[in-house]
Design a protein around this motif. Sequence first.
Motif, PDB file in Angstrom:
ATOM      1  N   VAL A 139       0.820  -1.114   0.024  1.00 46.88           N
ATOM      2  CA  VAL A 139       0.116  -0.132   0.093  1.00 46.88           C
ATOM      3  C   VAL A 139       0.924   1.046  -0.102  1.00 46.88           C
ATOM      4  N   LEU A 140       2.145   1.250   0.776  1.00 46.98           N
ATOM      5  CA  LEU A 140       2.966   2.376   0.627  1.00 46.98           C
ATOM      6  C   LEU A 140       3.515   2.699  -0.528  1.00 46.98           C
ATOM      7  N   LEU A 141       3.931   1.475  -1.221  1.00 52.84           N
ATOM      8  CA  LEU A 141       4.497   1.671  -2.746  1.00 52.84           C
ATOM      9  C   LEU A 141       3.614   2.229  -3.835  1.00 52.84           C
ATOM     10  N   ASN A 142       2.259   1.735  -3.715  1.00 58.92           N
ATOM     11  CA  ASN A 142       1.105   2.106  -4.462  1.00 58.92           C
ATOM     12  C   ASN A 142       0.826   3.630  -4.352  1.00 58.92           C
ATOM     13  N   VAL A 159       1.689  -5.839  15.590  1.00 55.02           N
ATOM     14  CA  VAL A 159       2.081  -4.714  15.882  1.00 55.02           C
ATOM     15  C   VAL A 159       3.046  -4.198  14.687  1.00 55.02           C
ATOM     16  N   ALA A 160       2.930  -3.328  13.950  1.00 57.64           N
ATOM     17  CA  ALA A 160       3.698  -2.929  12.652  1.00 57.64           C
ATOM     18  C   ALA A 160       4.668  -1.458  13.293  1.00 57.64           C
ATOM     19  N   ALA A 172       4.605  11.236   7.098  1.00 60.17           N
ATOM     20  CA  ALA A 172       4.393  10.410   8.215  1.00 60.17           C
ATOM     21  C   ALA A 172       3.153   9.841   8.574  1.00 60.17           C
ATOM     22  N   ALA A 173       2.294  10.818   8.710  1.00 66.08           N
ATOM     23  CA  ALA A 173       0.860  10.664   9.423  1.00 66.08           C
ATOM     24  C   ALA A 173       0.237   9.818   8.311  1.00 66.08           C
ATOM     25  N   ARG A 174       0.494  10.110   6.901  1.00 66.06           N
ATOM     26  CA  ARG A 174      -0.091   9.436   5.693  1.00 66.06           C
ATOM     27  C   ARG A 174       0.433   7.891   5.754  1.00 66.06           C
ATOM     28  N   ALA A 175       1.441   7.661   5.891  1.00 65.66           N
ATOM     29  CA  ALA A 175       2.184   6.386   6.091  1.00 65.66           C
ATOM     30  C   ALA A 175       1.403   5.708   7.529  1.00 65.66           C
ATOM     31  N   ILE A 176       1.410   6.222   8.573  1.00 67.36           N
ATOM     32  CA  ILE A 176       0.888   5.611   9.753  1.00 67.36           C
ATOM     33  C   ILE A 176      -0.548   5.176   9.440  1.00 67.36           C
ATOM     34  N   GLN A 189       3.739   1.224  15.427  1.00 67.18           N
ATOM     35  CA  GLN A 189       4.877   2.263  16.065  1.00 67.18           C
ATOM     36  C   GLN A 189       5.415   3.136  14.964  1.00 67.18           C
ATOM     37  N   ASN A 190       5.574   4.492  15.260  1.00 73.15           N
ATOM     38  CA  ASN A 190       6.119   5.268  14.436  1.00 73.15           C
ATOM     39  C   ASN A 190       7.456   5.419  14.829  1.00 73.15           C
ATOM     40  N   GLN A 191       8.491   5.411  13.956  1.00 71.89           N
ATOM     41  CA  GLN A 191       9.940   5.509  14.197  1.00 71.89           C
ATOM     42  C   GLN A 191      10.384   6.022  13.025  1.00 71.89           C
ATOM     43  N   LEU A 192       9.635   7.119  12.277  1.00 66.18           N
ATOM     44  CA  LEU A 192       9.826   7.669  11.093  1.00 66.18           C
ATOM     45  C   LEU A 192      10.656   9.054  11.332  1.00 66.18           C
ATOM     46  N   THR A 193      11.696   9.454  10.742  1.00 72.06           N
ATOM     47  CA  THR A 193      12.257  10.900  10.798  1.00 72.06           C
ATOM     48  C   THR A 193      11.771  11.536   9.675  1.00 72.06           C
ATOM     49  N   ILE A 194      11.892  12.976   9.960  1.00 68.84           N
ATOM     50  CA  ILE A 194      11.412  13.844   9.082  1.00 68.84           C
ATOM     51  C   ILE A 194      12.543  14.863   8.827  1.00 68.84           C
TER      52      ILE A 194
END
Length: 202
Positions: A139-142, A159-160, A172-176, A189-194
Amino acid sequence: MKTSSINLSDKLFAIGCISAVLGLVACQPEGQAEKAGQKIDKAVENLGQNVEQSADKTSQKIEAVKQSIEQQAEKTGASIDKAGETSNEALEKAGKQIDQAINNSERRIEAAKDSVVDSTKATSEYLDDSVITAKIKTVLLNDDFLKLAPIDVTTVDGVATLRGTVDSEQMAARAIGLANSQEHVKSVQNQLTIKTSVPSKL
């Protein structure tokens, strides 16, 4: 039966002796006849005593044999009883060992079954986590805004976890949000950096 024949022969012998003595007495003078009569009486008395002693000895021997047979019978009976008790104890011991072996086998079977169930459950959970991860990556690649973002996805027990770098808080919010929308996802769990230097594409 043997004792009767001995008595009869002894009696015949005694009668024969008496007859011979009486014959001799008839030929003897009167004083000697009395002495001969006394000798005959003594001989008859001795003969009677001998016969009684023989009968007593025979009776004693019979009694001794009888007692010996009874003792042997008692010993044999005791041996049979002991052998029976030993056999019963052996059977009881064997029965306990069989019961113990059955119980051990049942426990092992139960443990093996639990192990298979646990392994199956773990495999199923692993497959479920792998499927969840694959769905989130797809879904992220599409997604037009996230397909070029280097986002790594791992899933453990539903738990992703998202790791990587995105251009903005909105991405980041869209990916979550996309990850959370997938089936069987318990949480994200969000471990993304901006990247602050790059302006947002949204």
